[in-house]
Design a protein around this motif. Structure first.
Motif, PDB file in Angstrom:
ATOM      1  N   VAL A 417       0.858  -1.188   0.000  1.00 51.34           N
ATOM      2  CA  VAL A 417       0.000   0.000   0.000  1.00 51.34           C
ATOM      3  C   VAL A 417       0.893   1.237   0.000  1.00 51.34           C
ATOM      4  N   ARG A 418       0.463   2.260  -0.734  1.00 53.40           N
ATOM      5  CA  ARG A 418       1.263   3.488  -0.845  1.00 53.40           C
ATOM      6  C   ARG A 418       0.354   4.704  -0.722  1.00 53.40           C
ATOM      7  N   CYS A 419       0.889   5.723  -0.040  1.00 53.98           N
ATOM      8  CA  CYS A 419       0.149   6.977   0.088  1.00 53.98           C
ATOM      9  C   CYS A 419       1.124   8.108   0.393  1.00 53.98           C
ATOM     10  N   MET A 420       1.226   9.077  -0.519  1.00 54.54           N
ATOM     11  CA  MET A 420       2.023  10.285  -0.295  1.00 54.54           C
ATOM     12  C   MET A 420       3.442   9.961   0.183  1.00 54.54           C
ATOM     13  N   GLY A 421       4.094   9.051  -0.521  1.00 55.49           N
ATOM     14  CA  GLY A 421       5.479   8.713  -0.219  1.00 55.49           C
ATOM     15  C   GLY A 421       5.658   7.692   0.878  1.00 55.49           C
ATOM     16  N   LYS A 422       4.576   7.264   1.505  1.00 57.38           N
ATOM     17  CA  LYS A 422       4.653   6.241   2.555  1.00 57.38           C
ATOM     18  C   LYS A 422       4.244   4.888   1.982  1.00 57.38           C
ATOM     19  N   GLU A 445      -0.858  -0.014   8.763  1.00 56.57           N
ATOM     20  CA  GLU A 445      -0.207   0.331  10.028  1.00 56.57           C
ATOM     21  C   GLU A 445       1.309   0.338   9.881  1.00 56.57           C
ATOM     22  N   LYS A 446       1.834  -0.663   9.154  1.00 55.68           N
ATOM     23  CA  LYS A 446       3.284  -0.717   8.948  1.00 55.68           C
ATOM     24  C   LYS A 446       3.775   0.484   8.154  1.00 55.68           C
ATOM     25  N   GLY A 447       2.947   0.995   7.245  1.00 53.09           N
ATOM     26  CA  GLY A 447       3.328   2.151   6.441  1.00 53.09           C
ATOM     27  C   GLY A 447       2.963   3.480   7.073  1.00 53.09           C
ATOM     28  N   ASN A 448       2.380   3.414   8.299  1.00 54.99           N
ATOM     29  CA  ASN A 448       1.922   4.627   8.990  1.00 54.99           C
ATOM     30  C   ASN A 448       0.939   5.408   8.122  1.00 54.99           C
ATOM     31  N   ILE A 449       0.047   4.663   7.493  1.00 52.91           N
ATOM     32  CA  ILE A 449      -0.971   5.242   6.622  1.00 52.91           C
ATOM     33  C   ILE A 449      -2.330   5.089   7.303  1.00 52.91           C
ATOM     34  N   ASP A 450      -3.101   6.151   7.361  1.00 52.32           N
ATOM     35  CA  ASP A 450      -4.427   6.101   7.968  1.00 52.32           C
ATOM     36  C   ASP A 450      -5.396   5.353   7.062  1.00 52.32           C
ATOM     37  N   GLN A 451      -6.272   4.590   7.657  1.00 52.85           N
ATOM     38  CA  GLN A 451      -7.215   3.803   6.860  1.00 52.85           C
ATOM     39  C   GLN A 451      -8.166   4.677   6.054  1.00 52.85           C
ATOM     40  N   GLU A 452      -8.339   5.925   6.493  1.00 49.58           N
ATOM     41  CA  GLU A 452      -9.232   6.826   5.767  1.00 49.58           C
ATOM     42  C   GLU A 452      -8.537   7.524   4.598  1.00 49.58           C
ATOM     43  N   ASP A 453      -7.207   7.426   4.529  1.00 45.62           N
ATOM     44  CA  ASP A 453      -6.469   8.068   3.441  1.00 45.62           C
ATOM     45  C   ASP A 453      -6.730   7.340   2.120  1.00 45.62           C
ATOM     46  N   GLU A 454      -6.503   8.053   1.029  1.00 48.95           N
ATOM     47  CA  GLU A 454      -6.563   7.418  -0.286  1.00 48.95           C
ATOM     48  C   GLU A 454      -5.203   6.780  -0.567  1.00 48.95           C
TER      49      GLU A 454
END
Length: 468
Positions: A417-422, A445-454
């Motif tokens: 999963v990827r979001c804004m460089g994470k 969680e491992k990528g420190n990405i919120d579940q609500e993020d795209e």
């Protein structure tokens, strides 16, 4: 005096009527066997009961022996705070066990409130101790107590700790019994706590059958895949009990076994038949031969991973040349590679690359094996003496492809999963990850990405190489 009784007892809170509220009738054989053991212990009238539990405050690298004047516990976590008990600790015997174990190089600590407060914990009776004692106390309560929580140490260390327990009892001329508290497989039914796994039934049968025969070597030789997939918590307690039986010929009397709720509850008492040849030396030789076999693995992927980390830990230099046993396919192919380390079935390190960072798969393995051993931020650095007990696996990744939720299958595909460089990544076919939702949640969680993020999703497959 010496140890006068040896017992394997489960710890299902539901067996206690105040908790079960009628459900305990579904495991009535377990309840009945508990009372049989309680009656037997009452006849033996021990001054001290020693119990090894999986559910006290556990340290990763040391057996914990509770050391206060008294130890208290209740079952408020199971909605019955009125079920409680307070026991006097036999501090003299506790100290003697600690001293002997420490002198033998067995990792062990005295668990005091002052120590445990640093971890926001305290010396407490856990349900692994309270459930067996609840039934014993119905028949006999005039005893002091020794409370031990095992650690994820090698079988040899746990076995030697059992020897230390018996030595301490004998040196102090104590009248004591030893209880190994532990449930068997937690994966006997789909509706059980961890679902169904065929290895659960396999483990329980092999474990109990060989205990009944008094076959220590075979008990300790049950293959690791069976042990890990079974999802049990009683094996290490039992290995400690077997150590206390060192030099004795014995058999096990299985009073009952039930798996009604998807967890194996076995109650067994052990009968000492006669003196016997010590087994410790043979068990240590078995461990060494298993390690030698690992070093000569036929699979070049895991063999290279082990050699890479071993070389670094012994010389503090990385492996510079690719060994001759490495085939051309590993030298000519570029792929992302993950190297995972497991110690006694528990993760000890895992580092990898989604895309290749070196010239070929062989160099990728050499690099990532060292990284997994010394730079995984979740763990302290692997030490050379741990290599005996560590199993290596190597996952070679296929090229990631764009995917949707509907394309995922956690048993077949890994996910990125990827979001804004994470970026968060999770390998496929991991223990305890059974749904797409669980897989995505952990990866986010491992990528420190919120579940609500795209976020974007990619999937990949792996070719997994494991030590046999």
């Amino acid at each position: 005096m010496s140890l006068r009784g040896f017992y394997l007892l489960p710890h299902p809170p539901i067996a206690i009527p105040e908790v079960g509220k009628g459900e305990e009738e579904k495991i009535s054989a377990t309840g009945g066997s508990f009372h049989v053991i309680g009656e037997e212990i009452a006849k033996k009238a021990p001054d001290t009961i020693i119990l090894v539990t999986p559910h006290g405050v556990m340290f990763q690298d040391a057996i914990a022996i509770s050391y206060e004047n008294e130890i208290y516990g209740d079952l408020k976590n199971f909605r019955v705070p009125n079920v409680k008990m307070k026991l006097k600790i036999n501090k003299e015997l506790t100290t003697k066990i600690y001293e002997i174990a420490y002198s033998e190089g067995i990792p062990v600590i005295m668990a005091t409130n002052s120590l445990l407060n640093k971890y926001d914990q305290s010396v407490t009776l856990d349900h692994g101790a309270m459930v067996p004692l609840y039934f014993i106390n119905k028949h006999y309560s005039n005893y002091k107590f020794v409370h031990i929580t095992y650690a994820a140490l090698s079988d040899i260390d746990l076995y030697k700790f059992g020897i230390a327990i018996r030595r301490a009892v004998e040196e102090l001329n104590e009248n004591a019994v030893l209880i190994a508290s532990g449930d068997l497989s937690h994966r006997l039914k789909e509706e059980g706590p961890y679902g169904y796994n065929p290895y659960g039934e396999k483990f329980d049968k092999e474990f109990l059958d060989n205990l009944a025969k008094g076959d220590v070597k075979t008990v300790l030789s049950i293959d690791k895949e069976t042990v890990c997939e079974a999802g049990e918590c009683g094996r290490r307690s039992t290995v400690t009990l077997l150590g206390a039986l060192e030099g004795k010929k014995f058999n096990g009397d299985l009073l009952s076994y039930e798996g009604t709720f998807g967890v194996g509850y076995g109650i067994m008492k052990f009968n000492v038949l006669s003196e016997d040849e010590p087994k410790l030396g043979e068990l240590e030789e078995l461990r060494k031969s298993q390690y030698e076999r690992k070093n000569k693995q036929s699979d070049p992927y895991v063999r290279l991973a082990r050699e890479s980390l071993t070389t670094y830990l012994t010389t503090r230099r990385k492996l510079r040349e690719i060994p001759e046993y490495v085939p051309n396919e590993m030298k000519n192919m570029q792929r992302g590679v993950f190297v995972s380390l497991k110690k006694h079935g528990d993760l000890r390190g895992c580092i990898g690359t989604i895309f290749p960072a070196t010239d070929n798969v062989a160099k990728e393995i050499i690099r990532n094996a060292v990284e997994a051993g010394i730079n995984d931020p979740r763990f302290y650095e692997v030490e050379e003496e741990e290599l005996l007990d560590i199993d290596f696996s190597v996952d070679v990744l296929t090229e990631p492809e764009v995917a949707t939720r509907e394309d995922l299958n956690p048993k077949e595909y890994g996910v990125i999963v990827r979001c804004m460089g994470k970026t968060g990544l999770l390998l496929p076919d991991l223990e305890g990850v059974n749904t797409v939702e669980e897989q995505l949640s952990i990866a986010l969680e491992k990528g420190n990405i919120d579940q609500e993020d795209e976020y974007t999703i990619q999937r990949f497959q792996v070719i997994r190489h494991k030590e046999s």
